[in-house]
Design an enzyme around this catalytic site. Sequence first.
Site, short mmCIF file in Angstrom:
data_model
loop_
_atom_site.label_atom_id
_atom_site.label_comp_id
_atom_site.label_asym_id
_atom_site.label_seq_id
_atom_site.Cartn_x
_atom_site.Cartn_y
_atom_site.Cartn_z
N GLY A 113 -14.79 -11.50 6.22
CA GLY A 113 -14.96 -10.08 5.91
C GLY A 113 -14.89 -9.78 4.43
O GLY A 113 -15.72 -9.01 3.90
N ALA A 114 -13.94 -10.37 3.73
CA ALA A 114 -13.77 -10.07 2.31
C ALA A 114 -14.94 -10.63 1.50
O ALA A 114 -15.42 -9.99 0.55
CB ALA A 114 -12.45 -10.65 1.80
N ASP A 128 -22.52 -22.71 9.02
CA ASP A 128 -23.16 -21.71 9.89
C ASP A 128 -22.68 -20.29 9.58
O ASP A 128 -23.46 -19.33 9.60
CB ASP A 128 -22.98 -22.06 11.38
CG ASP A 128 -21.52 -22.19 11.78
OD1 ASP A 128 -20.71 -22.58 10.93
OD2 ASP A 128 -21.19 -21.88 12.94
N LYS A 185 -10.30 -5.00 10.99
CA LYS A 185 -11.38 -4.54 10.10
C LYS A 185 -12.75 -4.61 10.77
O LYS A 185 -13.60 -3.76 10.54
CB LYS A 185 -11.41 -5.38 8.83
CG LYS A 185 -10.34 -5.01 7.82
CD LYS A 185 -10.55 -5.85 6.56
CE LYS A 185 -9.58 -5.48 5.48
NZ LYS A 185 -9.86 -6.17 4.23
N ARG A 208 -16.53 -23.55 4.29
CA ARG A 208 -16.17 -24.74 5.06
C ARG A 208 -17.15 -24.91 6.23
O ARG A 208 -17.64 -25.99 6.48
CB ARG A 208 -14.73 -24.51 5.57
CG ARG A 208 -14.15 -25.55 6.42
CD ARG A 208 -12.71 -25.21 6.71
NE ARG A 208 -12.55 -23.99 7.52
CZ ARG A 208 -11.40 -23.54 7.98
NH1 ARG A 208 -10.28 -24.17 7.70
NH2 ARG A 208 -11.33 -22.45 8.71
N TYR A 260 -2.99 -12.40 -3.85
CA TYR A 260 -2.07 -12.00 -4.92
C TYR A 260 -0.65 -12.26 -4.43
O TYR A 260 -0.39 -12.35 -3.22
CB TYR A 260 -2.23 -10.51 -5.27
CG TYR A 260 -2.12 -9.64 -4.06
CD1 TYR A 260 -3.25 -9.26 -3.36
CD2 TYR A 260 -0.88 -9.22 -3.59
CE1 TYR A 260 -3.16 -8.50 -2.23
CE2 TYR A 260 -0.78 -8.45 -2.46
CZ TYR A 260 -1.92 -8.09 -1.78
OH TYR A 260 -1.81 -7.34 -0.63
N GLY A 294 -15.81 -18.81 0.81
CA GLY A 294 -15.44 -18.06 2.01
C GLY A 294 -16.62 -17.26 2.50
O GLY A 294 -17.52 -16.91 1.71
N ASP A 306 -13.48 -2.57 -0.27
CA ASP A 306 -13.04 -3.87 -0.83
C ASP A 306 -14.00 -4.37 -1.92
O ASP A 306 -13.56 -4.82 -2.97
CB ASP A 306 -12.94 -4.93 0.27
CG ASP A 306 -11.63 -4.83 1.05
OD1 ASP A 306 -10.65 -4.28 0.51
OD2 ASP A 306 -11.60 -5.30 2.20
N THR A 362 -6.42 -3.02 8.02
CA THR A 362 -6.31 -4.40 7.56
C THR A 362 -6.34 -5.33 8.76
O THR A 362 -6.62 -4.91 9.89
CB THR A 362 -5.06 -4.57 6.65
OG1 THR A 362 -5.10 -5.85 6.05
CG2 THR A 362 -3.75 -4.40 7.41
N SER A 378 0.80 -1.23 0.00
CA SER A 378 0.00 0.00 0.00
C SER A 378 0.84 1.29 0.00
O SER A 378 0.50 2.22 -0.75
CB SER A 378 -0.98 0.00 1.18
OG SER A 378 -1.95 -1.00 0.96
P1 NAP Z 1 -11.47 -14.06 7.18
O1 NAP Z 1 -12.47 -13.05 7.63
O2 NAP Z 1 -10.54 -14.66 8.17
O3 NAP Z 1 -12.28 -15.25 6.45
C1 NAP Z 1 -11.59 -16.36 5.95
C2 NAP Z 1 -12.57 -17.33 5.28
O4 NAP Z 1 -11.80 -18.35 4.68
C3 NAP Z 1 -13.56 -18.01 6.24
O5 NAP Z 1 -14.79 -18.14 5.58
C4 NAP Z 1 -12.91 -19.36 6.48
O6 NAP Z 1 -13.86 -20.41 6.70
C5 NAP Z 1 -12.25 -19.63 5.15
N1 NAP Z 1 -11.09 -20.50 5.31
C6 NAP Z 1 -9.97 -20.25 6.05
N2 NAP Z 1 -9.12 -21.27 5.93
C7 NAP Z 1 -9.71 -22.20 5.13
C8 NAP Z 1 -9.32 -23.49 4.67
N3 NAP Z 1 -8.15 -24.03 5.01
N4 NAP Z 1 -10.19 -24.16 3.88
C9 NAP Z 1 -11.38 -23.63 3.53
N5 NAP Z 1 -11.80 -22.41 3.95
C10 NAP Z 1 -10.97 -21.71 4.74
O7 NAP Z 1 -10.53 -13.45 6.03
P2 NAP Z 1 -10.89 -12.25 5.02
O8 NAP Z 1 -10.50 -10.97 5.64
O9 NAP Z 1 -12.26 -12.45 4.54
O10 NAP Z 1 -9.81 -12.52 3.85
C11 NAP Z 1 -9.94 -13.64 2.98
C12 NAP Z 1 -8.83 -13.61 1.94
O11 NAP Z 1 -8.99 -12.48 1.08
C13 NAP Z 1 -7.43 -13.48 2.55
O12 NAP Z 1 -6.54 -14.26 1.81
C14 NAP Z 1 -7.12 -12.01 2.36
O13 NAP Z 1 -5.73 -11.78 2.33
C15 NAP Z 1 -7.79 -11.74 1.02
N6 NAP Z 1 -8.11 -10.32 0.80
C16 NAP Z 1 -7.60 -9.71 -0.30
C17 NAP Z 1 -7.92 -8.39 -0.56
C18 NAP Z 1 -7.35 -7.71 -1.78
O14 NAP Z 1 -7.40 -6.48 -1.84
N7 NAP Z 1 -6.86 -8.45 -2.74
C19 NAP Z 1 -8.75 -7.68 0.31
C20 NAP Z 1 -9.27 -8.35 1.44
C21 NAP Z 1 -8.94 -9.67 1.67
P3 NAP Z 1 -14.47 -20.73 8.15
O15 NAP Z 1 -15.62 -19.79 8.33
O16 NAP Z 1 -14.89 -22.16 8.02
O17 NAP Z 1 -13.36 -20.52 9.14
#
Ligand code: NAP
Length: 298
Positions: A138-139, A163, A74, A160, A231, A135, A110, A70, A24
């Site tokens: 948050g994202a 709920d 968040k 996964r 990425y 997933g 986002d 981040t 960033s």
């Molecule tokens: P988060 O709130 O922690 O959510 C993660 C999600 O992934 C949950 O639904 C979780 O499922 C699932 N998950 C985690 N490990 C898993 C596995 N081994 N197998 C299957 N499902 C799994 O994370 P987030 O903030 O939403 O971010 C998600 C991804 O997006 C991250 O990689 C983050 O770096 C990326 N991201 C990128 C940007 C961008 O600008 N490119 C912006 C935001 C986020 P459960 O509910 O079952 O735990």
Amino acid sequence: MTSRINGRTRLAGVIGHPLNHTLSPAMHNAAYETLDLDWVYIPLHLADETDLMRFLGAARVLPFVGFNVTMPFKQSMLSMCDEVAMLAQLAGAVNTVHCVDGRFIGYNTDGRGLIESLAAETGFVPEGRSVAIIGAGGAAGAALIALILGKASKVSIVNRSLDKAEELVERVISHARSTELRSVELSAAEESVTTADLIINATPLGMKDGDPSPVPGEWFSATQVACDMIYGPNTTPFVESARAAGATAVDGLGMLVHQGAISIDIWSESAQVRAPREVMHEAALARLRAGRPEGGGK
Ligand code: NAP
């Protein structure tokens, strides 16, 4: 860039941890230079909620124009803003704070960043299209809200833990007038994924070496668009298997660039300023190639 800093320079930055490899600062500072904005963007490593509270106290009096948020703040930032835009409330997360006269206005860029980047990189427009989001964090929430606003015909939240998917759908369903919503367990998602026009990986699966794709390669086909929010310098298994099936597949760098660009558009409060997406993309890519390990987020 430091030669530009003077007594009137305003501050911006990203709060969270880890930030060692954040792209960033490179992309924001490149944009400020192009736009001739007297701002500087810095990484602000905060270890925990105590640090966060201390930082927020300071940010109310320091010349912050705004800051990005981040992992892992968040969600908690939602309750720490003086005002939260509807989009961020529905997404359940704040990734951008605008500092106005010592007050914090929370936004989530986002989802809009994702939609903007998909349009720019693949031509995908959500209206009338079917989407599977892998997933339910948050994202995924931010993507879901943006797809509802973009009038997608159907969105399946594939997770996964069923709920969590159900909770997310429950939170936004009253706003989904023209979008059919479904929550689906990952192991039972073949139909949702194979019939989707767009498949999004919103899990961290693919960040670590040896991670598999969250869905089998046989579920992709040539007419689909696939977007991994992750990425990095290496292609993720999700993008690799989508491309092997002939799908159009992109990683999350475009989303990162566009969410950051929309933050600048918000902070500049001027319809005349549009953050230079191309410049930001080049700066982020250059920083990535200069040695940022694979990852996601900011
Ligand atoms: P988060 O709130 O922690 O959510 C993660 C999600 O992934 C949950 O639904 C979780 O499922 C699932 N998950 C985690 N490990 C898993 C596995 N081994 N197998 C299957 N499902 C799994 O994370 P987030 O903030 O939403 O971010 C998600 C991804 O997006 C991250 O990689 C983050 O770096 C990326 N991201 C990128 C940007 C961008 O600008 N490119 C912006 C935001 C986020 P459960 O509910 O079952 O735990």
